[in-house]
Design a protein around this motif. Structure first.
Motif, short mmCIF file in Angstrom:
data_model
loop_
_atom_site.label_atom_id
_atom_site.label_comp_id
_atom_site.label_asym_id
_atom_site.label_seq_id
_atom_site.Cartn_x
_atom_site.Cartn_y
_atom_site.Cartn_z
N THR A 253 0.80 -1.22 0.00
CA THR A 253 0.00 0.00 0.00
C THR A 253 0.84 1.27 0.00
O THR A 253 0.31 2.36 -0.25
CB THR A 253 -0.93 0.03 1.23
OG1 THR A 253 -0.14 0.16 2.42
CG2 THR A 253 -1.79 -1.22 1.31
N VAL A 254 2.14 1.17 0.27
CA VAL A 254 3.00 2.36 0.38
C VAL A 254 3.48 2.80 -1.00
O VAL A 254 4.09 2.01 -1.72
CB VAL A 254 4.21 2.06 1.29
CG1 VAL A 254 5.14 3.26 1.35
CG2 VAL A 254 3.75 1.70 2.68
N PRO A 255 3.23 4.05 -1.38
CA PRO A 255 3.72 4.53 -2.68
C PRO A 255 5.22 4.82 -2.62
O PRO A 255 5.81 4.96 -1.55
CB PRO A 255 2.93 5.82 -2.89
CG PRO A 255 2.62 6.30 -1.52
CD PRO A 255 2.46 5.06 -0.67
N PRO A 256 5.86 4.92 -3.79
CA PRO A 256 7.29 5.26 -3.82
C PRO A 256 7.53 6.68 -3.31
O PRO A 256 6.65 7.54 -3.39
CB PRO A 256 7.67 5.12 -5.29
CG PRO A 256 6.39 5.18 -6.04
CD PRO A 256 5.31 4.72 -5.12
N SER A 257 8.73 6.92 -2.82
CA SER A 257 9.07 8.22 -2.23
C SER A 257 9.19 9.33 -3.26
O SER A 257 9.19 10.51 -2.90
CB SER A 257 10.37 8.11 -1.43
OG SER A 257 11.44 7.70 -2.26
N GLY A 258 9.30 9.00 -4.51
CA GLY A 258 9.42 10.00 -5.58
C GLY A 258 9.97 9.37 -6.83
O GLY A 258 10.16 8.16 -6.90
N PRO A 259 10.29 10.19 -7.84
CA PRO A 259 10.76 9.65 -9.12
C PRO A 259 12.25 9.35 -9.20
O PRO A 259 12.72 8.79 -10.18
CB PRO A 259 10.39 10.75 -10.12
CG PRO A 259 10.49 12.00 -9.31
CD PRO A 259 10.02 11.62 -7.92
N ARG B 17 15.96 1.57 -7.51
CA ARG B 17 15.34 0.47 -6.78
C ARG B 17 14.39 1.04 -5.74
O ARG B 17 14.65 2.08 -5.15
CB ARG B 17 16.40 -0.41 -6.10
CG ARG B 17 17.49 -0.91 -7.04
CD ARG B 17 16.93 -1.82 -8.12
NE ARG B 17 17.96 -2.29 -9.03
CZ ARG B 17 17.92 -2.12 -10.35
NH1 ARG B 17 16.92 -1.48 -10.92
NH2 ARG B 17 18.89 -2.59 -11.10
N ARG B 18 13.31 0.31 -5.50
CA ARG B 18 12.25 0.75 -4.57
C ARG B 18 12.19 -0.19 -3.38
O ARG B 18 12.08 -1.41 -3.55
CB ARG B 18 10.93 0.73 -5.31
CG ARG B 18 9.72 1.00 -4.47
CD ARG B 18 8.47 0.88 -5.32
NE ARG B 18 7.25 1.09 -4.57
CZ ARG B 18 6.06 1.22 -5.11
NH1 ARG B 18 5.93 1.15 -6.42
NH2 ARG B 18 5.00 1.41 -4.37
N CYS B 19 12.25 0.35 -2.18
CA CYS B 19 12.09 -0.46 -0.98
C CYS B 19 10.64 -0.92 -0.91
O CYS B 19 9.72 -0.11 -0.99
CB CYS B 19 12.46 0.36 0.26
SG CYS B 19 12.16 -0.52 1.81
N ILE C 127 13.80 -6.24 1.15
CA ILE C 127 13.21 -6.52 -0.17
C ILE C 127 13.11 -5.24 -0.98
O ILE C 127 12.52 -4.25 -0.55
CB ILE C 127 11.80 -7.14 -0.04
CG1 ILE C 127 11.79 -8.33 0.91
CG2 ILE C 127 11.25 -7.50 -1.42
CD1 ILE C 127 12.56 -9.52 0.43
N ILE C 128 13.69 -5.27 -2.18
CA ILE C 128 13.56 -4.15 -3.11
C ILE C 128 12.87 -4.64 -4.38
O ILE C 128 12.81 -5.84 -4.65
CB ILE C 128 14.93 -3.54 -3.49
CG1 ILE C 128 15.84 -4.60 -4.13
CG2 ILE C 128 15.57 -2.86 -2.30
CD1 ILE C 128 17.03 -4.04 -4.87
N ARG C 129 12.36 -3.69 -5.14
CA ARG C 129 11.80 -3.97 -6.45
C ARG C 129 12.45 -3.01 -7.43
O ARG C 129 12.74 -1.87 -7.07
CB ARG C 129 10.29 -3.76 -6.45
CG ARG C 129 9.62 -4.13 -7.78
CD ARG C 129 8.13 -3.78 -7.72
NE ARG C 129 7.45 -4.12 -8.93
CZ ARG C 129 7.39 -3.36 -10.03
NH1 ARG C 129 8.02 -2.22 -10.08
NH2 ARG C 129 6.71 -3.75 -11.08
N SER C 130 12.68 -3.45 -8.63
CA SER C 130 13.19 -2.55 -9.64
C SER C 130 12.21 -1.39 -9.81
O SER C 130 10.99 -1.57 -9.75
CB SER C 130 13.35 -3.26 -10.98
OG SER C 130 13.74 -2.34 -11.98
N PHE C 131 12.74 -0.19 -10.01
CA PHE C 131 11.91 0.99 -10.26
C PHE C 131 12.18 1.50 -11.68
O PHE C 131 12.08 2.68 -11.96
CB PHE C 131 12.19 2.06 -9.20
CG PHE C 131 11.11 3.09 -9.06
CD1 PHE C 131 9.80 2.73 -8.76
CD2 PHE C 131 11.38 4.44 -9.21
CE1 PHE C 131 8.79 3.68 -8.63
CE2 PHE C 131 10.39 5.39 -9.08
CZ PHE C 131 9.10 5.02 -8.79
N GLU C 132 12.52 0.56 -12.55
CA GLU C 132 12.77 0.87 -13.96
C GLU C 132 11.55 0.48 -14.80
O GLU C 132 10.92 -0.55 -14.53
CB GLU C 132 14.00 0.11 -14.46
CG GLU C 132 15.29 0.53 -13.80
CD GLU C 132 15.65 1.98 -14.07
OE1 GLU C 132 15.49 2.43 -15.23
OE2 GLU C 132 16.09 2.66 -13.13
#
Length: 117
Positions: A8-14, A30-32, A60-65
């Motif tokens: 439910t948490v959005p990314p901190s920015g671009p 990368r996105r936490c 755990i991270i996810r690609s933010f690409e």
């Protein structure tokens, strides 16, 4: 491991939080998956995503690409099968890689190669 991912948490920015604050640049993002922190990847000079894991304990991270949907677990050093996360799923597609383009040094490739030595 359930507290390592909060869909439910959005990314901190671009862009990378720490690179943005320092007027720096990154290679990939990368996105936490626990708190949404965006950090630069281990191929970037500063490796802020891994630093965030070490400081926060969020493994755990996810690609933010754009076009990438893989997760990685720093603790186990393995891919992780994670859920869909709150949008957006990546940085804006028009954002350059590496980026941001206006802050890239002319010798950015050489800097990355030197870091790898």
């Amino acid at each position: 491991m359930s507290d390592a991912v909060d869909p439910t948490v959005p990314p901190s920015g671009p862009g990378c939080v720490e690179c943005e604050a320092a007027n720096g640049w990154w290679f990939h993002l990368r996105r936490c998956s626990a708190c949404g922190h965006i950090g630069c990847c281990d191929d970037s000079l500063a490796r802020h995503a891994a630093a965030h894991w070490r400081e926060s304990g969020h493994p755990i991270i996810r690609s933010f690409e754009p076009g990438e949907d893989w997760f990685w677990n720093y603790e186990t050093n393995e891919y992780y099968d994670g859920p869909e996360l709150a949008p957006p799923e990546s940085h804006p597609p028009e954002q350059t890689v590496p980026g941001p383009s206006e802050r890239l040094p002319k010798d950015w490739m050489a800097q990355l190669q030197r870091r790898g030595d």
